[in-house]
Design a protein around this motif. Sequence first.
Motif, mmCIF file in Angstrom:
data_model
loop_
_atom_site.group_PDB
_atom_site.id
_atom_site.type_symbol
_atom_site.label_atom_id
_atom_site.label_comp_id
_atom_site.label_asym_id
_atom_site.label_seq_id
_atom_site.Cartn_x
_atom_site.Cartn_y
_atom_site.Cartn_z
ATOM 1 N N HIS A 515 0.838 -1.213 0.000
ATOM 2 C CA HIS A 515 0.000 0.000 0.000
ATOM 3 C C HIS A 515 0.869 1.258 0.000
ATOM 4 O O HIS A 515 0.584 2.217 -0.739
ATOM 5 N N ASP A 518 2.146 1.587 -3.457
ATOM 6 C CA ASP A 518 1.112 1.874 -4.451
ATOM 7 C C ASP A 518 0.718 3.347 -4.481
ATOM 8 O O ASP A 518 0.350 3.880 -5.530
ATOM 9 N N VAL A 519 0.763 4.008 -3.327
ATOM 10 C CA VAL A 519 0.341 5.420 -3.275
ATOM 11 C C VAL A 519 1.534 6.367 -3.355
ATOM 12 O O VAL A 519 1.394 7.564 -3.085
ATOM 13 N N LYS A 520 2.695 5.848 -3.706
ATOM 14 C CA LYS A 520 3.889 6.698 -3.846
ATOM 15 C C LYS A 520 3.667 7.732 -4.939
ATOM 16 O O LYS A 520 3.202 7.407 -6.033
ATOM 17 N N ASP A 521 3.989 8.983 -4.642
ATOM 18 C CA ASP A 521 3.713 10.081 -5.572
ATOM 19 C C ASP A 521 4.977 10.874 -5.840
ATOM 20 O O ASP A 521 5.750 11.187 -4.920
ATOM 21 N N TYR A 528 9.945 11.531 -3.459
ATOM 22 C CA TYR A 528 8.703 10.774 -3.552
ATOM 23 C C TYR A 528 8.090 10.645 -2.160
ATOM 24 O O TYR A 528 8.802 10.420 -1.177
ATOM 25 N N SER A 530 4.456 9.197 0.161
ATOM 26 C CA SER A 530 3.208 8.434 0.250
ATOM 27 C C SER A 530 2.340 9.078 1.309
ATOM 28 O O SER A 530 2.808 9.345 2.422
ATOM 29 N N THR A 531 1.098 9.352 0.961
ATOM 30 C CA THR A 531 0.146 9.956 1.887
ATOM 31 C C THR A 531 -1.099 9.082 1.912
ATOM 32 O O THR A 531 -1.683 8.795 0.863
ATOM 33 N N PHE A 532 -1.522 8.675 3.104
ATOM 34 C CA PHE A 532 -2.668 7.781 3.192
ATOM 35 C C PHE A 532 -3.276 7.844 4.590
ATOM 36 O O PHE A 532 -2.684 8.400 5.527
ATOM 37 N N ASN A 569 -7.049 15.904 5.884
ATOM 38 C CA ASN A 569 -7.554 15.898 4.512
ATOM 39 C C ASN A 569 -8.753 16.820 4.353
ATOM 40 O O ASN A 569 -9.024 17.317 3.266
ATOM 41 N N LEU A 649 -4.433 12.343 7.651
ATOM 42 C CA LEU A 649 -3.613 11.576 6.717
ATOM 43 C C LEU A 649 -2.175 11.603 7.222
ATOM 44 O O LEU A 649 -1.729 12.595 7.785
ATOM 45 N N ARG A 651 1.905 11.234 6.276
ATOM 46 C CA ARG A 651 2.800 11.427 5.139
ATOM 47 C C ARG A 651 4.156 10.801 5.427
ATOM 48 O O ARG A 651 4.696 10.945 6.527
#
Length: 846
Positions: A515, A518-521, A528, A530-532, A569, A649, A651
Amino acid sequence: FFFESSLLMTVPEDISPLQKFLESHRAKDLWQMLQAQGYTEIEDVDDEAIEESCSLPGQRKKLKRLIDQFNSIDPEEPPAKKQKTVATLSEEDVPTPPTAQPCPEAQDVTQEAVALESEMNEEATGKPQPHGGNAFAGVTNDDALHTLKEKFGFNELRNGQAAAIKHILQGHSVVCIFPTGSGKSLCYQLPALLLKRGLCLVISPLVSLMKDQVDALEKKGICAAMLVSTTPFEERNKINALLRSGELKLLYVSPEKACSESFETQMRNRYVALMAVDEAHCISEWGHNFRPDYLKLARLKDTLAVRQTVLLTATATAKCVQSITSGFDIHPDHVINTGFYRPNLELNITITKDLDDAKTKLLERMRSRPRGPTIVYVTQQKTTHEVADFLSSNGIEAKPFHADLNSKAPKPEEGQPRRDLKAETQDEFMKSADLTIVATIAFGMGVDKRDVRSVYHLQFSGSPENYSQEIGRAGRDGQASYCEMFISPSDIVTQRNYTLGDAVEQDQVQAVVQHVLDVKDDMDDGTYESTFSIYKLKASLDIKEEVLKTLLTYLELGGWLRSLGSMYNKHEVKFERESVQEMGSNLSPGERGLAQKLLQNYCEYKKIWHYVALGDACAEMNLERRPLLRLLQGLESNNDIVCKASEPLHRYLFTPEGLDVDPQKMVQFALERAKRSEEGAIARLSSLMSLADLTKGCIVRRLLQYFGEQLGRECGHCAVCKGCEFDVSALEWLDVDKADTVPIADEAIQSVLNRYPDFTPLQVARVLGSVMSPKLIQLRVRQSCPECGLYSHAGFSRIREAVGKFMQNFTPPQPAPAEDAADGSAKPAAKPAGRGRGQGRGQGEG
């Protein structure tokens, strides 16, 4: 330089040097932005001026570069520069009133000057710079003793306090390891009042403890405040005003709040001279109560450029101390450990058959001993009521206490608030000379009652650290007090099952790692992130929130991720003015225009609370989040709006190593750490169990040895040293593995699977052992499944083994499609029995 010089434009000579320089470098638009805000001289242009004048990050970056270049030019006859009013103003330059005390306005200017200079250093070096000098420079020991007498009413410091405060006044960070009730809080409260400038930030995990300390400080005339997620709007405004004026001496926050984006934004321009961390053993992976949010506090220290820290704990082994000193770069010479020995406490441990046997022995003991304020610890909330009723019915006044006690209050009459049973019970106990409180561990932290005469553990405590901390609540006045722990086989099984029930399986860890990947931006700057939502992820994977945070922390410890804290968020606002145009009178014209644009163009208007699309605003206006959050905070401080944030969220930044690592390596590293943590918890459980074998000698001496302290003799006042009788045959009861022989019936496993066919072996084992997880709580398994807790007396490892074997040959039933009576078409398959409402919506524990 030659290439850049060839592009210089011809400009008129009768203009300011700064305008001439900027226009010659094709930056006329930046000059116009500065001019619009009144910044026409280089002496006036600092980070604050640039922030106010430029709305886009690229503009600010370019202007800072050009200003640095302009300042580096060495003209033949440099003009005499007037001193910057914000960036370099010193305390000596600030006029003082006749009393020789700095006025609030001067303190604010000085504080902002130091903060701004630090920000400029951060821009140049890429990391925050500590504020210059020792914040206690010139403060003497006589000054400390004078303030101690004036504010706290004490004539002298205890040995540990004196050593800690001496180090702090010399500019060092310290670790204070003092027994419960030994005055750890004074080690940062007194220095906070001696600061030449800045404030003390206190990180504490318990809201009730923070509230009690703030109330006590305010009664002494000390300016202190507490900031938590539930702090009312008016109180937040008051705190912000105190921060700006420099009056606030101590600010208490939780570790979760301290690591949030909004708090870092709020504090970035404030001078935090000292940071105190209570319950500091939570920082260490080797501590008995490791909390992932505590690991981020070292980063917060760097973010806020805090020069000194004070770490405080009542329970820490040598390995734990080494871990926390390393994380905060504290020299071993600045660790003050006063020892764990309490000569006024009589310790006893009694083995019982079960809870009923323990209750009987507790009643006998309480009747045979002098009456006095007493705490009886149990492990479950429902047990507090059962035992309190049992004691009360036998002539001993007792009341229950636990975290959810207020829900038991009777429904109030219309328009009246619900009774605060927790506060009422605690106040009654503080005033009483013989009341008994039957409580979970929610009671005791922050309860500064010095004449508690007895502490009983009706059920096993769980670790030597917890046990030591809880008995430390007895006899704080130095008078003789009694502590006894009852231990039964069921206690051992329950505590061990709690630990093993938090285990994670490889596919769960694999899903967490996947996960994050997968959400790496791509952040467009070579990094890079990831925020979730951890809240949603824990529900989808059926992992407790603290366990999930710990897994993510292991990925940080592996060097692949770095936490950037949390952000919200969803931001909602409630307008306190008739129109947006009336808002922002406290802001600069540029800020006011941007704030009004944000509320007019990026607000989804509702009846009362309006949703602010902060993400859309950042994307469309090419702005960062932090300046927009500052605008919202500015409007709130001006009573223009009330802000409400939700949907947190988390980070994480990928390190260079994290971009190339094999995901399977991350999975295996986290699994190994989780296994090691589990083994550590079981080892602590065994260490406490071994104290029950009174044939091994003095209880106190053996307890101190666990913490690395050598008493060098028998204590002379525990049950062993006093020659109390001990039934050696009772030790057989503690061999729970030998007694755990009841087979786990296949029929019980089958019944659970019939009800929940999609459950994993771990989930089925948790149902049978009554070890809850987010999904089991969501489905209300304890209320709806007859098999829940059927084998709570059995070892969890054995339950898992039996379930695993059974499910190797288990095939979930496939429901046959039912035919419609009218046309023969198939109806949708029925949902499996026992599904609770809201499954799959990411809802966790309520």
